[in-house]
Design a protein around this motif. Structure first.
Motif, PDB file in Angstrom:
ATOM      1  N   ILE A 265       0.853  -1.202   0.000  1.00 48.66           N
ATOM      2  CA  ILE A 265       0.000   0.000   0.000  1.00 48.66           C
ATOM      3  C   ILE A 265       0.881   1.241   0.000  1.00 48.66           C
ATOM      4  CG2 ILE A 265      -1.711   1.302   1.349  1.00 48.66           C
ATOM      5  CD1 ILE A 265      -2.490  -1.296   2.740  1.00 48.66           C
TER       6      ILE A 265
ATOM      7  N   ALA B  68       0.926   7.537  -2.247  1.00 50.07           N
ATOM      8  CA  ALA B  68       1.284   8.350  -3.422  1.00 50.07           C
ATOM      9  C   ALA B  68       0.762   7.674  -4.691  1.00 50.07           C
ATOM     10  CB  ALA B  68       2.797   8.498  -3.498  1.00 50.07           C
TER      11      ALA B  68
ATOM     12  N   CYS C 235      20.157   6.889 -10.696  1.00 49.33           N
ATOM     13  CA  CYS C 235      20.101   5.956  -9.563  1.00 49.33           C
ATOM     14  C   CYS C 235      21.471   5.353  -9.227  1.00 49.33           C
ATOM     15  CB  CYS C 235      19.094   4.831  -9.814  1.00 49.33           C
ATOM     16  SG  CYS C 235      18.868   3.808  -8.348  1.00 49.33           S
ATOM     17  N   ASN C 236      22.042   5.865  -8.172  1.00 43.50           N
ATOM     18  CA  ASN C 236      23.289   5.292  -7.636  1.00 43.50           C
ATOM     19  C   ASN C 236      22.842   4.138  -6.730  1.00 43.50           C
ATOM     20  OD1 ASN C 236      25.835   6.627  -5.360  1.00 43.50           O
ATOM     21  ND2 ASN C 236      25.768   4.738  -6.545  1.00 43.50           N
TER      22      ASN C 236
ATOM     23  N   GLY D 280       9.795   5.194   4.878  1.00 45.43           N
ATOM     24  CA  GLY D 280      10.919   6.118   4.704  1.00 45.43           C
ATOM     25  C   GLY D 280      10.949   7.226   5.750  1.00 45.43           C
TER      26      GLY D 280
ATOM     27  N   ILE E  51      12.025  15.389   1.462  1.00 42.96           N
ATOM     28  CA  ILE E  51      11.277  15.690   0.236  1.00 42.96           C
ATOM     29  C   ILE E  51       9.781  15.400   0.426  1.00 42.96           C
ATOM     30  CG2 ILE E  51      11.366  15.618  -2.283  1.00 42.96           C
ATOM     31  CD1 ILE E  51      14.144  16.059  -1.287  1.00 42.96           C
TER      32      ILE E  51
ATOM     33  N   ALA F   3      17.013  17.752   1.849  1.00 40.41           N
ATOM     34  CA  ALA F   3      17.843  16.673   2.412  1.00 40.41           C
ATOM     35  C   ALA F   3      17.647  15.393   1.621  1.00 40.41           C
ATOM     36  CB  ALA F   3      17.464  16.445   3.863  1.00 40.41           C
TER      37      ALA F   3
ATOM     38  N   VAL G  62      18.340  12.436   2.795  1.00 40.85           N
ATOM     39  CA  VAL G  62      17.845  11.421   3.728  1.00 40.85           C
ATOM     40  C   VAL G  62      17.497  12.051   5.069  1.00 40.85           C
ATOM     41  CG1 VAL G  62      19.059   9.432   2.741  1.00 40.85           C
ATOM     42  CG2 VAL G  62      20.190  10.824   4.458  1.00 40.85           C
TER      43      VAL G  62
HETATM   44  P1  FDA Z   1      11.307   5.753   0.286  1.00 41.03           P
HETATM   45  O1  FDA Z   1      11.257   7.180   0.672  1.00 41.03           O
HETATM   46  O2  FDA Z   1      11.988   5.342  -0.956  1.00 41.03           O
HETATM   47  O3  FDA Z   1       9.810   5.177   0.182  1.00 41.03           O
HETATM   48  C1  FDA Z   1       8.829   5.440   1.134  1.00 41.03           C
HETATM   49  C2  FDA Z   1       7.474   5.217   0.505  1.00 41.03           C
HETATM   50  O4  FDA Z   1       6.494   5.307   1.536  1.00 41.03           O
HETATM   51  C3  FDA Z   1       7.113   6.271  -0.530  1.00 41.03           C
HETATM   52  O5  FDA Z   1       6.671   5.642  -1.715  1.00 41.03           O
HETATM   53  C4  FDA Z   1       6.015   7.079   0.127  1.00 41.03           C
HETATM   54  O6  FDA Z   1       5.047   7.575  -0.794  1.00 41.03           O
HETATM   55  C5  FDA Z   1       5.407   6.062   1.074  1.00 41.03           C
HETATM   56  N1  FDA Z   1       4.722   6.657   2.209  1.00 41.03           N
HETATM   57  C6  FDA Z   1       5.181   7.635   3.022  1.00 41.03           C
HETATM   58  N2  FDA Z   1       4.236   7.944   3.937  1.00 41.03           N
HETATM   59  C7  FDA Z   1       3.180   7.129   3.696  1.00 41.03           C
HETATM   60  C8  FDA Z   1       1.916   6.988   4.305  1.00 41.03           C
HETATM   61  N3  FDA Z   1       1.535   7.769   5.316  1.00 41.03           N
HETATM   62  N4  FDA Z   1       1.061   6.063   3.810  1.00 41.03           N
HETATM   63  C9  FDA Z   1       1.428   5.289   2.748  1.00 41.03           C
HETATM   64  N5  FDA Z   1       2.610   5.386   2.125  1.00 41.03           N
HETATM   65  C10 FDA Z   1       3.485   6.301   2.606  1.00 41.03           C
HETATM   66  N6  FDA Z   1      20.251   6.911  -2.104  1.00 41.03           N
HETATM   67  C11 FDA Z   1      21.173   6.172  -2.742  1.00 41.03           C
HETATM   68  O7  FDA Z   1      21.597   5.157  -2.205  1.00 41.03           O
HETATM   69  N7  FDA Z   1      21.616   6.533  -3.985  1.00 41.03           N
HETATM   70  C12 FDA Z   1      21.158   7.648  -4.626  1.00 41.03           C
HETATM   71  O8  FDA Z   1      21.522   7.918  -5.791  1.00 41.03           O
HETATM   72  C13 FDA Z   1      20.240   8.482  -3.945  1.00 41.03           C
HETATM   73  N8  FDA Z   1      19.815   9.652  -4.485  1.00 41.03           N
HETATM   74  C14 FDA Z   1      18.876  10.414  -3.833  1.00 41.03           C
HETATM   75  C15 FDA Z   1      18.458  11.621  -4.398  1.00 41.03           C
HETATM   76  C16 FDA Z   1      17.487  12.378  -3.771  1.00 41.03           C
HETATM   77  C17 FDA Z   1      17.076  13.705  -4.362  1.00 41.03           C
HETATM   78  C18 FDA Z   1      16.899  11.921  -2.564  1.00 41.03           C
HETATM   79  C19 FDA Z   1      15.811  12.691  -1.866  1.00 41.03           C
HETATM   80  C20 FDA Z   1      17.335  10.738  -1.981  1.00 41.03           C
HETATM   81  C21 FDA Z   1      18.332   9.978  -2.597  1.00 41.03           C
HETATM   82  N9  FDA Z   1      18.799   8.795  -2.034  1.00 41.03           N
HETATM   83  C22 FDA Z   1      19.752   8.052  -2.686  1.00 41.03           C
HETATM   84  C23 FDA Z   1      18.227   8.262  -0.772  1.00 41.03           C
HETATM   85  C24 FDA Z   1      17.217   7.145  -1.085  1.00 41.03           C
HETATM   86  O9  FDA Z   1      16.300   7.630  -2.057  1.00 41.03           O
HETATM   87  C25 FDA Z   1      16.459   6.722   0.166  1.00 41.03           C
HETATM   88  O10 FDA Z   1      17.360   6.434   1.209  1.00 41.03           O
HETATM   89  C26 FDA Z   1      15.604   5.490  -0.137  1.00 41.03           C
HETATM   90  O11 FDA Z   1      14.653   5.809  -1.127  1.00 41.03           O
HETATM   91  C27 FDA Z   1      14.900   5.000   1.121  1.00 41.03           C
HETATM   92  O12 FDA Z   1      14.067   3.941   0.757  1.00 41.03           O
HETATM   93  P2  FDA Z   1      12.746   3.642   1.596  1.00 41.03           P
HETATM   94  O13 FDA Z   1      12.022   2.602   0.830  1.00 41.03           O
HETATM   95  O14 FDA Z   1      13.072   3.400   3.010  1.00 41.03           O
HETATM   96  O15 FDA Z   1      11.905   5.018   1.547  1.00 41.03           O
END
Ligand code: FDA
Length: 400
Positions: A32, A35, A50-51, A164, A168, A343, A345
């Motif tokens: 679920i 977004a 994507c790194n 997460g 952002i 940020a 993260v």
């Molecule tokens: P992630 O944030 O990916 O996913 C969380 C999900 O939960 C989202 O789909 C969101 O919509 C959902 N959600 C949140 N609240 C909710 C709610 N109340 N109900 C239902 N759903 C909900 N890292 C890296 O290793 N290499 C890289 O190149 C980059 N580059 C990068 C660029 C930018 C601009 C950012 C902001 C971040 C990165 N990162 C990164 C970090 C990386 O994106 C981040 O650490 C991971 O996406 C974390 O993965 P998660 O699945 O934990 O959270």
């Protein structure tokens, strides 16, 4: 009420990966997300490429590249599902990639390749997805989680929170995971923006604002002697402060009111070089400096002191020593960060003492799991955060 073996909330990197693996292990999984799109952060990651991991990650010594109250917590998951394992998966999906700086692996084409990989893994596991779908409440009774959603109530004996951190908010970040943790009595380490640009007081910053856009390699440090952290990376001047990999990396360790120390000409032995120049050159100091730092920086720097705006042979030893000292030991105190809006993260999160490092299950709440960035595990810039998402998602899936 529809029932599942496991419900995963959050279709980001960790949630998609965990759901796909669990489905492939034979579980009936519901994923679920509130977004409309999956994996928005994967999409914008790494400048759109994507790194996805880092070859230098050493799972036996995670404290080298991860921080948190217990930086070794992530060892188990990182050693059982390694960077090599994810690289092999990327290869199986035929995604071309390349290595950049310091072991960082990026896709050659677009981060969409990685979103397709995650969706294909979910499809292979028969994962059902509800999106956009808000969650309104969670109750635990008789060994199962009952979840109220936009699409009606659903239930499962296992609930995985993969929502997460706070970074952002404009693309879906929320404090949902921390609220669920607190609802079940789990401690949360105060979240804070990390891998984030740092800002400075407007007036004090005015002399440097003209350098916005300038990038150069530096050494940057923060912390006391005992806990010093240092990075050799590129610095970027911005209108409001400092950014670039050097600052993003150090920001995760920086604490309010603490000074930063920057060497803007690392390895140059600047004082010796300027003294030697003094003996045989009539060039302006700024021109001599430009052999060691970008000319724009040299020009702006000498404007800070009248004693530096003259030919090098006319400068006093003291003035040259002061100039070299200030360039190679520039100390400054940020007033803050650019916050969650910028940020990459969120540091802090669900306290790792509450979780099993093997399974990511809450020690005091059976069937409740936290994976990815919502946990108090924060990686360096360079693919480490995605590897934590893959590894924690995989480890959790094995235990569901
Ligand atoms: P992630 O944030 O990916 O996913 C969380 C999900 O939960 C989202 O789909 C969101 O919509 C959902 N959600 C949140 N609240 C909710 C709610 N109340 N109900 C239902 N759903 C909900 N890292 C890296 O290793 N290499 C890289 O190149 C980059 N580059 C990068 C660029 C930018 C601009 C950012 C902001 C971040 C990165 N990162 C990164 C970090 C990386 O994106 C981040 O650490 C991971 O996406 C974390 O993965 P998660 O699945 O934990 O959270």
């Amino acid at each position: 009420m529809q029932t599942y073996d496991a419900i995963v909330i959050g279709a980001g990197a960790a949630g998609l990966f965990c759901a796909g693996i669990a489905g492939q292990l034979g579980l009936k999984v519901l994923l679920i997300d509130h977004a409309p799109q999956v994996a928005e952060k994967v999409r914008i990651s790494g400048g759109g490429r994507c790194n996805f991991t880092n070859r230098e990650l050493d799972p036996r010594a995670p404290h080298k590249h991860f921080l948190g109250e217990n930086p070794n917590f992530c060892r188990s998951a990182l050693s059982r599902y390694t960077a090599q394992d994810f690289i092999a998966l990327v290869q199986r999906h035929g995604i071309p990639y390349h290595e950049k700086h310091k072991g960082q692996l990026f896709g050659d084409r677009s981060s969409q390749d990685f979103i397709r990989l995650l969706l294909a893994e979910c499809e292979a596991g028969g994962v059902q997805r509800r999106q956009p779908c808000a969650v309104h409440g969670i109750a635990f009774s008789a060994g199962r989680y009952e979840i109220q959603t936009d699409g009606g109530p659903v239930a499962a004996p296992a609930l995985v929170v993969a929502t997460g951190g706070l970074s952002i908010p404009q693309i879906g970040a929320s404090d949902f995971g921390y609220r669920v943790a607190r609802q079940f009595g789990l401690r949360v380490v105060e979240p804070r923006p990390a891998l984030v640009p740092l800002t400075f007081d407007g007036e004090a910053w005015a002399p440097y604002a003209q350098l916005a856009g300038l990038s150069l390699p530096v050494r940057i440090e923060t912390g006391s002697k005992k806990e010093r952290m240092a990075f050799d990376e590129d610095l970027l001047f911005t209108h409001r402060g400092l950014s670039g990999p050097a600052v993003l990396q150090i920001s995760s360790y920086w604490r309010p009111q603490a000074p930063l120390r920057l060497d803007l000409a690392p390895g140059a032995a600047l004082e010796d070089q300027l003294r030697q120049a003094k003996a045989g050159s009539r060039k302006l100091i700024a021109n001599e400096l430009a052999a060691h730092v970008p000319a724009r920086l040299a020009d702006a720097w000498v404007r800070q002191d009248a004693g530096w705006q003259r030919p090098v042979n006319e400068a006093s030893d003291k003035a040259l020593a002061a100039l070299a000292g200030r360039l190679s030991g520039w100390e400054l105190v940020p007033t803050g960060t650019e916050g969650y809006r910028k940020a990459e993260v969120t540091a802090g999160g669900v306290d790792t003492r509450e979780l099993s490092s093997q399974t990511l299950e809450a020690q005091r709440q059976p069937g409740l799991y936290f994976i990815g960035e919502v946990v108090d595990v924060t990686g360096w810039l360079g693919g480490y955060n995605f590897q934590w998402a893959w590894s924690s998602g995989w480890a959790c899936a094995q235990a569901l």
